[in-house]
Design an enzyme around this catalytic site. Structure first.
Site, PDB file in Angstrom:
ATOM      1  N   ILE A 211       0.854  -1.183   0.000  1.00 59.22           N
ATOM      2  CA  ILE A 211       0.000   0.000   0.000  1.00 59.22           C
ATOM      3  C   ILE A 211       0.892   1.235   0.000  1.00 59.22           C
ATOM      4  O   ILE A 211       2.072   1.159   0.349  1.00 59.22           O
ATOM      5  CB  ILE A 211      -0.976   0.022   1.203  1.00 59.22           C
ATOM      6  CG1 ILE A 211      -0.240  -0.194   2.520  1.00 59.22           C
ATOM      7  CG2 ILE A 211      -2.060  -1.014   1.039  1.00 59.22           C
ATOM      8  CD1 ILE A 211      -1.159  -0.194   3.733  1.00 59.22           C
ATOM      9  N   ASP A 212       0.336   2.358  -0.399  1.00 52.55           N
ATOM     10  CA  ASP A 212       1.104   3.590  -0.549  1.00 52.55           C
ATOM     11  C   ASP A 212       1.710   4.049   0.773  1.00 52.55           C
ATOM     12  O   ASP A 212       1.219   3.713   1.859  1.00 52.55           O
ATOM     13  CB  ASP A 212       0.217   4.708  -1.095  1.00 52.55           C
ATOM     14  CG  ASP A 212      -0.237   4.461  -2.522  1.00 52.55           C
ATOM     15  OD1 ASP A 212       0.405   3.645  -3.209  1.00 52.55           O
ATOM     16  OD2 ASP A 212      -1.233   5.078  -2.936  1.00 52.55           O
ATOM     17  N   ARG A 213       2.759   4.865   0.655  1.00 51.10           N
ATOM     18  CA  ARG A 213       3.443   5.406   1.838  1.00 51.10           C
ATOM     19  C   ARG A 213       2.462   6.036   2.826  1.00 51.10           C
ATOM     20  O   ARG A 213       2.508   5.767   4.034  1.00 51.10           O
ATOM     21  CB  ARG A 213       4.482   6.457   1.407  1.00 51.10           C
ATOM     22  CG  ARG A 213       5.170   7.157   2.582  1.00 51.10           C
ATOM     23  CD  ARG A 213       5.953   8.368   2.104  1.00 51.10           C
ATOM     24  NE  ARG A 213       7.156   7.996   1.396  1.00 51.10           N
ATOM     25  CZ  ARG A 213       8.361   7.869   1.969  1.00 51.10           C
ATOM     26  NH1 ARG A 213       8.503   8.054   3.270  1.00 51.10           N
ATOM     27  NH2 ARG A 213       9.414   7.551   1.239  1.00 51.10           N
ATOM     28  N   ASN A 214       1.565   6.877   2.343  1.00 50.28           N
ATOM     29  CA  ASN A 214       0.702   7.642   3.237  1.00 50.28           C
ATOM     30  C   ASN A 214      -0.632   6.969   3.536  1.00 50.28           C
ATOM     31  O   ASN A 214      -1.487   7.556   4.197  1.00 50.28           O
ATOM     32  CB  ASN A 214       0.477   9.041   2.667  1.00 50.28           C
ATOM     33  CG  ASN A 214       1.750   9.861   2.680  1.00 50.28           C
ATOM     34  OD1 ASN A 214       2.498   9.838   3.647  1.00 50.28           O
ATOM     35  ND2 ASN A 214       2.019  10.561   1.589  1.00 50.28           N
ATOM     36  N   THR A 215      -0.814   5.753   3.038  1.00 45.44           N
ATOM     37  CA  THR A 215      -1.996   4.956   3.373  1.00 45.44           C
ATOM     38  C   THR A 215      -1.605   3.979   4.470  1.00 45.44           C
ATOM     39  O   THR A 215      -0.535   3.387   4.422  1.00 45.44           O
ATOM     40  CB  THR A 215      -2.504   4.182   2.143  1.00 45.44           C
ATOM     41  OG1 THR A 215      -2.890   5.111   1.132  1.00 45.44           O
ATOM     42  CG2 THR A 215      -3.709   3.317   2.502  1.00 45.44           C
TER      43      THR A 215
END
EC number: 5.4.99.-
Length: 324
Positions: A146-150
């Protein structure tokens, strides 16, 4: 001459793939040459780069010692003394980690080595569940990302068989992933299925959204349900039917309700009053719904795992209780 006795975690993979990991300093072209010259043998016999290794095989490498020298730099996990892993579930085969927003899962283009997988490997090594010295090529690996900020649930495999099975399950859509997000506004239709066609723009590092089939675009489907609305914001649960890049962020923005904090698909002007600089999105629930043989992972079938403590839910929707 060096020998490798092929163990369970190294079996089932092609010889050339094994050598890429076990002898990383050996160039691919030279590896193929050494196979032809019978300087690389399996069980004392000539082999081929495509040969699939079996447990119990004896791999013999008649090559210079310099190719076995490891880089002096420590592996990322070896530098970690206190692993930061929020373990949601763990057994002999897999680990479910609750990744915190801001942490990358793998090293990215910024060269960040303080990654989730490094912390998981450190956790497994320090707890005695994984000994790198016993493995020729296998290292614990992530099955999804999953994305860095998720934030949210990420699956790690502790052995090669678990990695293979879980990757097949993900490919065959035998897992259900549900997300929580905070969006601007309050959708008039409180629940439904959104269908779009997404095409990735590599230059902008984001996706374009289309309402009809478009060359280069892939179908994206998301089921959404509004759980609560308050102060111009809504808490929405999204269930992925497909797994496209930035799917939830792009689709919610396309129906007029971008995620709070998302400057890529929303607007910074709307986000600024809240002080949020990254998307409020959390992969909070995971259900295993196996339809085919699951081997050593069979005990997971039918199980659901939920993160009950999602920070932005408490912040914007105090009193809302995340169910099981």
């Amino acid at each position: 001459m060096r020998e490798f006795h092929i163990q369970k975690n190294d079996s089932g993979q092609r010889l050339n793939k094994f050598l890429e990991k076990a002898v990383p300093a050996l160039p691919g072209g030279l590896m193929h040459k050494y196979v032809r010259l019978k300087r690389i043998k399996v069980n004392g016999k000539r082999t081929e780069p495509a040969y699939k290794l079996c447990e119990g095989d004896l791999l013999q490498l008649y090559i210079n010692d310099e190719f076995f020298e490891r880089p002096s730099e420590q592996a990322a996990y070896e530098k970690i003394t206190a692993p930061r892993v929020h373990v949601l579930y763990e057994d002999d085969n897999i680990l479910l980690a609750d990744k915190q927003p801001g942490m990358v899962v793998h090293a990215d283009e910024r060269g960040d080595t303080d990654t989730l997988i490094a912390h998981i490997q450190a956790h497994l090594a320090q707890s005695g569940q994984w000994n790198p010295k016993d493995e020729a090529s296998f290292v614990p690996a992530l099955c999804n990302r999953i994305d860095r900020n998720t934030g949210g649930i990420v699956i790690a495999a502790k052995n090669a068989e678990a990695l293979r099975i879980m990757n097949d399950k993900i490919k065959n859509h035998e897992l259900q992933k549900r997300y929580l997000c905070v969006v601007h506004g309050s959708p008039k239709v409180r629940s439904g299925k959104i269908t779009h066609f997404l095409r990735r723009d590599e230059a902008k590092r984001q996706v374009e959204v289309f309402t009809r089939p478009t060359p280069g675009a892939k179908t994206a489907q998301t089921i959404y349900k509004v759980l609560a609305s308050r102060g111009g914001l809504s808490l929405v649960e999204c269930t992925l039917l497909t797994g496209r890049t930035h799917q939830i962020r792009a689709q919610m923005a396309a129906i007029g309700h971008p995620l709070l904090g998302d400057g890529k698909y929303g607007t910074n002007a709307k986000n600024k009053p809240y002080g949020e600089t990254s998307q409020l999105l959390y992969s909070y629930k995971l259900t295993f719904n196996f339809q085919t043989d699951s081997g050593i992972l069979s005990d997971l079938d039918g199980m659901t795992f939920t993160v009950h403590d999602v920070p932005f839910v408490k912040k914007y929707f105090p009193g809302f209780q995340i169910g099981g």
